[in-house]
Design a protein around this motif. Structure first.
Motif, short mmCIF file in Angstrom:
data_model
loop_
_atom_site.label_atom_id
_atom_site.label_comp_id
_atom_site.label_asym_id
_atom_site.label_seq_id
_atom_site.Cartn_x
_atom_site.Cartn_y
_atom_site.Cartn_z
N CYS A 234 0.83 -1.22 0.00
CA CYS A 234 0.00 0.00 0.00
C CYS A 234 0.86 1.26 0.00
O CYS A 234 0.67 2.16 0.83
CB CYS A 234 -0.97 0.00 1.18
N VAL A 238 1.93 0.10 4.84
CA VAL A 238 1.68 -1.13 5.61
C VAL A 238 2.93 -2.01 5.57
O VAL A 238 3.51 -2.24 4.51
CB VAL A 238 0.48 -1.90 5.03
N SER A 291 -1.10 0.22 14.72
CA SER A 291 -1.03 1.43 13.90
C SER A 291 -0.53 2.59 14.74
O SER A 291 -0.60 2.58 15.97
CB SER A 291 -2.41 1.76 13.31
N LEU A 307 -10.17 -3.00 10.88
CA LEU A 307 -9.60 -4.03 10.01
C LEU A 307 -9.72 -5.42 10.63
O LEU A 307 -10.06 -6.39 9.95
CB LEU A 307 -8.13 -3.71 9.73
N CYS A 339 -6.58 -4.33 3.58
CA CYS A 339 -5.84 -3.06 3.78
C CYS A 339 -6.02 -2.13 2.58
O CYS A 339 -6.24 -0.92 2.75
CB CYS A 339 -4.36 -3.34 3.99
#
Length: 350
Positions: A234, A238, A291, A307, A339
């Protein structure tokens, strides 16, 4: 269903005080907050003369296992862990998810009138009809503070260092769930509570050494295996790592040596989310999601709880987990797809 508080602190404490044989447990494979929550409430109830059956199921990280005195906790590594026949209340701490309670799920479903819940997660199932849920708390042990204060039980001695106290158990949950006060959940209330606990004799330096600097010799080797598998996705937002069962065998480690490993890629500037995928069986992969908080107040960030919910998991906005019934290769593909879809509508942080 709406996962929220259904009872007052006074009513919940009255239920606990009336219990003759309470059963305390938490989610399978407990972390520092889960163990701290069970220990804190068990110690509070025992100080009132109550006989407590406190149970932790699944692998427990060796770095936190030593927080309990001999006989304080019933450790059940495999199989069922259910209350005795004379149990009159079952307290579920730090989770409200059926998927995390496989060690006693059937028993809890058969005795809903006995189940009490104390939690701080955003999502949950109808595990406990009587429950306190405070999503504004950084840890479950923080939620427990008001409960134990209502019980009128002191946290520990003041003005001198003391081990194995209620204060220590609460501090462990608070510290570990906030990344030792680095995460965004560590607000002013967290630091005020930490200061209160320190005045009760908590040895923060000793606890840090025990929990964060007590790895097994194979842990650096396992970390190397994970980092060697690291890939970015991504647009670099990620980071994904994977560990196979053979990695544990060849490094002489176990799943309880994984604490904190998922955070390794978070030091990379462009990375906003890290995922660690661990093979449990050929067709079962455990996923840990982390995150970063928003770079600026009110800015964008990745909600990993959202997620994880895609895979019937859950947790917090910055830390969550799930189990994926798939091979490792398929699990990687499923996570990447999820994602990609999520990040289409999530602006880059910063």
């Amino acid at each position: 269903m709406e996962y929220s508080t259904t009872v007052t602190h006074a009513a919940l404490v009255a239920r606990l005080r009336a219990a003759k044989r309470p059963f305390l447990t938490t989610h399978f494979k407990p972390d520092g907050d889960a163990m701290g929550s069970v220990l804190a409430l068990a110690r509070a109830l025992r100080s009132l003369g109550t006989t407590v059956d406190a149970v932790l199921a699944g692998p427990v990280d060796r770095s936190i296992r030593g927080l309990a005195l001999e006989g304080e906790i019933r450790f059940v590594d495999h199989g069922l862990a259910i209350p005795s026949a004379d149990c009159d209340v079952a307290v579920v701490l730090d989770t409200g998810a059926w998927s995390q309670l496989e060690h006693c799920r059937d028993w809890l479903k058969e005795h809903p009138e006995l189940v009490v819940g104390i939690d701080h997660h955003a999502r949950g199932d109808a595990v406990a009809p009587m429950r306190i849920v405070d999503r504004g708390c950084a840890s479950c042990t923080q939620v427990l503070v008001a409960v134990i204060d209502e019980m009128g039980v002191p946290f520990g001695p003041s003005a001198r260092t003391a081990r194995n106290t209620i204060a220590e158990a609460i501090f462990v949950g608070l510290a570990t769930d906030t990344g030792w006060f680095r995460f965004s959940a560590a607000d002013d209330r967290v630091f005020q509570l930490a200061a209160r606990l320190l005045t009760c004799g908590v040895d923060k330096d000793g606890l840090y050494r025990m929990i964060e600097q007590g790895d097994a010799p194979g842990r650096p080797l396992l970390t190397g295996r994970a980092l060697n598998s690291l890939t970015y996705a991504c647009g670099g937002r990620v980071a994904i790592m994977r560990l196979m069962r053979t990695d544990f065998v060849e490094t002489g480690t176990r799943v309880d040596d994984l604490a904190g490993l998922v955070n390794e890629p978070m030091g990379v500037r462009e990375v906003e989310m890290s995922v660690l995928l661990v093979e449990s069986d050929p067709q079962l992969v455990k996923a840990s999601f982390r995150s970063k908080p928003a770079a600026n107040s009110g800015g964008a960030f990745i909600d990993v709880n959202h997620l994880a919910a895609h895979f019937d998991g859950g947790g917090h906005v910055h830390a969550a987990g799930a189990r994926i019934a798939a091979s490792m290769d398929d699990a990687v593909r499923l996570v990447l797809d999820a994602c990609a879809v999520y990040l289409e509508d999530t602006p880059v942080a910063g």
